[in-house]
Structures are given as C-alpha cells and as structure tokens.
Design an enzyme around this catalytic site. Structure first.
Site, PDB file in Angstrom:
ATOM      1  N   HIS A 193      21.525 -45.951 -55.074  1.00 22.13           N
ATOM      2  CA  HIS A 193      20.463 -44.924 -54.999  1.00 22.13           C
ATOM      3  C   HIS A 193      20.382 -44.303 -53.596  1.00 22.13           C
ATOM      4  CE1 HIS A 193      18.970 -46.970 -58.674  1.00 22.13           C
ATOM      5  NE2 HIS A 193      19.200 -48.077 -57.984  1.00 22.13           N
TER       6      HIS A 193
ATOM      7  N   SER B  59      31.378 -22.775 -37.426  1.00 20.17           N
ATOM      8  CA  SER B  59      30.368 -21.822 -37.866  1.00 20.17           C
ATOM      9  C   SER B  59      30.489 -20.555 -37.041  1.00 20.17           C
ATOM     10  CB  SER B  59      28.981 -22.434 -37.693  1.00 20.17           C
ATOM     11  OG  SER B  59      28.008 -21.414 -37.600  1.00 20.17           O
TER      12      SER B  59
ATOM     13  N   LYS C  98      28.839 -26.486 -34.385  1.00 21.40           N
ATOM     14  CA  LYS C  98      29.109 -27.003 -35.727  1.00 21.40           C
ATOM     15  C   LYS C  98      30.569 -27.336 -35.978  1.00 21.40           C
ATOM     16  CE  LYS C  98      26.484 -26.273 -39.080  1.00 21.40           C
ATOM     17  NZ  LYS C  98      25.822 -27.268 -39.907  1.00 21.40           N
TER      18      LYS C  98
ATOM     19  N   GLU D  49      33.811 -29.959 -49.127  1.00 26.29           N
ATOM     20  CA  GLU D  49      32.834 -29.275 -49.975  1.00 26.29           C
ATOM     21  C   GLU D  49      33.518 -28.410 -51.030  1.00 26.29           C
ATOM     22  OE1 GLU D  49      29.038 -28.892 -46.963  1.00 26.29           O
ATOM     23  OE2 GLU D  49      30.650 -27.440 -46.793  1.00 26.29           O
TER      24      GLU D  49
END
Ligand code: ARG
Length: 482
Positions: free
Chosen positions: A160, A281, A287, A294
């Site tokens: 979880h 970025s 970044k 992804e």
C-alpha cells in the site's frame, strides 16, 4: 496489367471502383512490412505447384526467378509500389506478371488471398515473437546483473506504498525478473500455435487441385498445416495471443517503471537514473526527469488498447474470411513496434541506474519495518501469533507516542508489554537481521536469493536456446527457398 480500373476481380464488374472506395479499402499503408513474407510464401506455393505438375516446370522457374528479383528490390528498398493496387500482395503479384507475363498470372492457382494474407502474417509474427522474446531477455539480463550486484542492498519493502518489511534490491529486482519470465513463457507457448501453415486453405473450402500442403508447410519452416481450411483462413488467435502476452508484458514494464519514477524523486531518493536515460526541463534548470520510464509506463495503455481492439474486432465474426480481418494488422504492428523499444529502453535504464544505498537504509529506520520480527520473536517464545501481534501493536503505539524506534526502546520498556521478552530481542531487531533471517524459499535473505539467480540463469538459457533454434530453423528454410 495496365488499364485504369484493373483490379484482381475486375472480370465480374462492368464499372470501375470509385477512388474513395479504393482509398477506403486499401491496406497498403499498413502491409508493406509483409512484402518479404509474401514473396517467401509465393516461392513455397509456386514450387509446390510445379512439383505437383499443376504448373509447368518452365513457369515454375520463371516465377522463382521473378520472385527473386522482387525480393532483391525489397531488400535494397527499391520496390516500386502502385498505390492503386489495394495491398502489398496485389502489388507483388502484378509486378511479377508485368515481369514474366502469363507464368506470373499462374501463381495464384490453388490459392486465395485469404490463405495468402494469413500465411504472410504468421511468418511476420514468428519473427516479431522472436524479436520480442529477445528484447525481454535483454531486460531480464540487465535485471539479473543489477540483482546480483545488490544482493545485500537493503531497501524498505512496501505494501500500500507504506513501509512494510525490509527487503533487498536484488530480491525486489528478481520479482520483476519472474514476471518477465512468465511473459516469455507465454510467447514461447503461443509460438507453437502460431507456427502452423494455413497455406492451401484457399478461399475457405480447400481446393480441387492436388496440392501438397505438407510440402509448403515444411518449406516455410512451419510445424504442420492447419487441420481445417475454414479455420485456417479465419483463425487470428495467434494475433490475440501475441497481443495479450505483449499487453501483459507492457503492464509489467509499467509497474517496474512506476517504481523507478517515484523512487528517483527527491522525496525518496532511492535511486538515480543515468543522465543518458533522463531528460531535463525547459524552465526548471534543476530538473532531471524520468521521462523515459514515464513513457514506457504510459505506452502500456496503448498495448492494452490494441488487445481490446483485436478482441472486439473478432467478437461475433462469422467463420472464414471477412474484410474485418484486414484490421488485425494495425493493432499487431503497432504493439510490436512499440513494445520492443520499450523493453530495450527499460533494459538500458535498469543497467545504468545507481542505487543510493545509504538513503534506502536510512528509510528503513522509520516505519517499524521490524515489527513483524518482534511479533515472530514472541511467537517463537510460545505466545500464540495473534496475541503476539496484539502485543506488538501496543508496543508500536507506545513507540510512536514516545518518538522512538523499536530498537531504541529499553528492555524494561519492552517488558511492560510482555515479560517473555529478553535481552536477545535486540539481536533480531536491526533491519539487516530482519533481511538475513528470511531464508524461506523465495525469501529476501542474501543466503537464499542466489537460488533465484541460478533459476533465472537457466530460464534465460532456455529462452535464448529457443530463440536461436527457431531463428536458425527459419533462416535455413528461407535460404533453401530462395
Ligand atoms: N488486404 C486484405 C487483408 O489484409 C487482403 C484480403 C482481401 N481478401 C478478400 N477476400 N477481400 O486482409
């Protein structure tokens, strides 16, 4: 073969097909990748026709010769495509007939596009399946290498997304390995049903010519001819099976990439992805984004879509050929073209990821990952496990209230909850001990994980033997055909 309105079936028609109908029904935008397989299928078919005396040896020779020339054009990328011919199969047949005249027009004896198209697709899918297996193996290899380098690297195990019990990076990685092993097994199993020859099913009913289906099947390296000609032209189970195996593989990749994404965030900081596999970025200079992971995670959606696409297309279709079946191609080509690069990129990410051991170990100190071990300790001393669970629950509550970890409680604090607790409790509480003591089969202890690695090794060997064997069988068949 010129004539503006000429189609494969123009004899029955008095008027030509509308441009819009041609554009609507054409599969040329999709099926060029079948060109090679179409030539090979025709090679086998025409050889069989000549051997059976259905066409003359001279016509057989002329066809072989013409097909060889067409293959050379396919291989050097110079095959001229006529857009007004509705698919790659028609293009190749017309080209052959333009080249060699009537002999070319005899190629389609005892054959229909219905068995021709599905034969080509099966030949394509064999290679696609082997390529997919190969790419799965590449990722499995990267996983195994990282796992064996990290048999003792401890990270918090989650359920979880809450701290649960400590595990090792090697153990966690091997969980992904075994998912992929099942994916590979599914593909190898599906391959047996894929490697069946529909050639000679003709339109649907078989043929009056004395063809030899066993011969064409073996020429093309298939295991056997399909037993029923109606099924032969209708069956797209092999497409659905590939798409299912691929969709599940993509789902497995998405799960691995999900962990790579959030564990690489600065909040977790468990790992750092190599620069080579990351992006930046345009506005935030600090970044380093896990875009590759992804995208792999995101592309699983399309894989599931392709599976649903084919199942929905097949649902309710009557047997034999229906033009709906042309729509098997977009799904299968798209999934194959997407999945193999996803596997390769994930392999590259896994091979180059750097684990932040200190950070992961530090994270193990919070969240009472050793609570189960304390309950097990009490149970081993005779307290029924359910009781022990309750006792430790109370200890944890006390520790939270007093902002302490379990291993920071004193013996007398612990003994307030159970007087069977002794000094030896402190030897089972460090996370390293929690990991080391889980020696059950499949457990996280560095003592037993090597067993998984050696299982993994033999799995990988079996897979690569399968790929090598089938590839060399295909190559041998095709070499003797050409
Ligand atoms: N391009 C078609 C396909 O991919 C060819 C088969 C057409 N056959 C037919 N009977 N209309 O399925």
């Amino acid at each position: 073969m010129s004539g503006e309105k000429k189609t494969l079936w123009s004899g029955r028609f008095s008027e030509g097909m509308a441009e819009s109908t041609l554009a609507f029904t054409s599969s040329l935008s999709l099926d060029r990748c079948l060109a090679r397989y179409d030539v090979l299928g025709s090679m086998a078919h025409s050889r069989m026709l000549a051997r059976q005396g259905i066409i003359s040896p001279e016509d057989g020779e002329a066809i072989q010769d013409g097909l060889r020339k067409i293959m050379a054009k396919i291989e050097d990328g110079t095959l001229p495509i006529q857009e007004r011919l509705e698919d790659i199969h028609t293009n190749i047949e017309y080209m052959l007939t333009d080249m060699i005249g009537d002999a070319g027009a005899r190629l389609h004896t005892a054959r229909s596009r219905n068995d021709q198209v599905v034969t080509d697709l099966r030949l394509f899918m064999r290679d696609a399946t082997l390529d997919t297996l190969d790419a799965i193996g590449l990722l499995q290899k990267a996983i195994m290498d990282q796992a064996s380098d990290n048999l003792e690297t401890i990270l918090p195990g989650f359920t979880h997304i809450q701290h649960a019990q400590p595990v090792t990076v090697g153990h966690w990685l091997m969980a992904h390995f075994f998912r992929l092993q099942r994916d590979a097994e599914r593909l190898m199993d599906a391959y047996r049903r894929l490697n069946i020859s529909p050639l000679g099913s003709a339109a649907l009913a078989g043929t009056t010519y004395k063809i030899d289906r066993l011969y064409t099947s073996s020429l093309l390296g298939f295991d056997a001819p399909c037993p029923n000609s109606i099924d032969g032209v209708s069956d797209r189970d092999f497409v659905a099976e590939y798409l299912f195996a691929a969709a599940l593989t993509a789902v497995h990749l998405s799960s691995l990439c999900e962990e790579l994404v959030y564990w690489s965030s600065s909040d977790f900081g468990f790992l750092e992805m190599a620069d080579a596999c990351s992006t930046g970025s345009s506005i935030m200079p600090q970044k380093k984004n896990p875009d590759v992971a992804e995208l792999v995670r995101g592309r699983a959606g399309a894989a599931v879509g392709d599976l649903v696409n084919i199942l929905t297309t097949l649902k309710g279709l009557p047997t034999a050929y229906n033009r709906d079946l042309q729509e098997d191609k977009p799904a299968v080509f798209a999934t194959y073209d997407r999945l193999v690069p996803c596997l390769r990129m994930t392999a590259a990410m896994v091979a180059t990821v750097r684990f932040n051991k200190d950070r992961m170990l530090a994270a193990c100190k919070d969240g009472f990952l050793n609570a189960t071990d304390l309950a097990d300790y009490l149970a081993m001393k005779g307290l029924p496990f359910r009781r022990a669970h309750e006792v430790v629950g109370a200890v944890v509550r006390y520790a939270i209230d007093n902002r302490k970890r379990l291993e920071e409680l004193t013996l007398s604090e612990l003994r307030r909850f159970s007087d069977i607790i002794d000094e030896d409790v402190f030897s089972i509480l460090p996370v390293e001990r929690c990991v080391a003591r889980r020696t059950s089969i499949g457990g996280t202890s560095p003592e037993v994980t090597p067993m998984q690695l050696s299982q993994g090794m033999s799995v990988l060997r079996r897979q690569s033997d399968f790929i090598d064997r089938e590839r060399s069988r295909i190559e041998k068949a095709f070499r003797s055909l050409m």
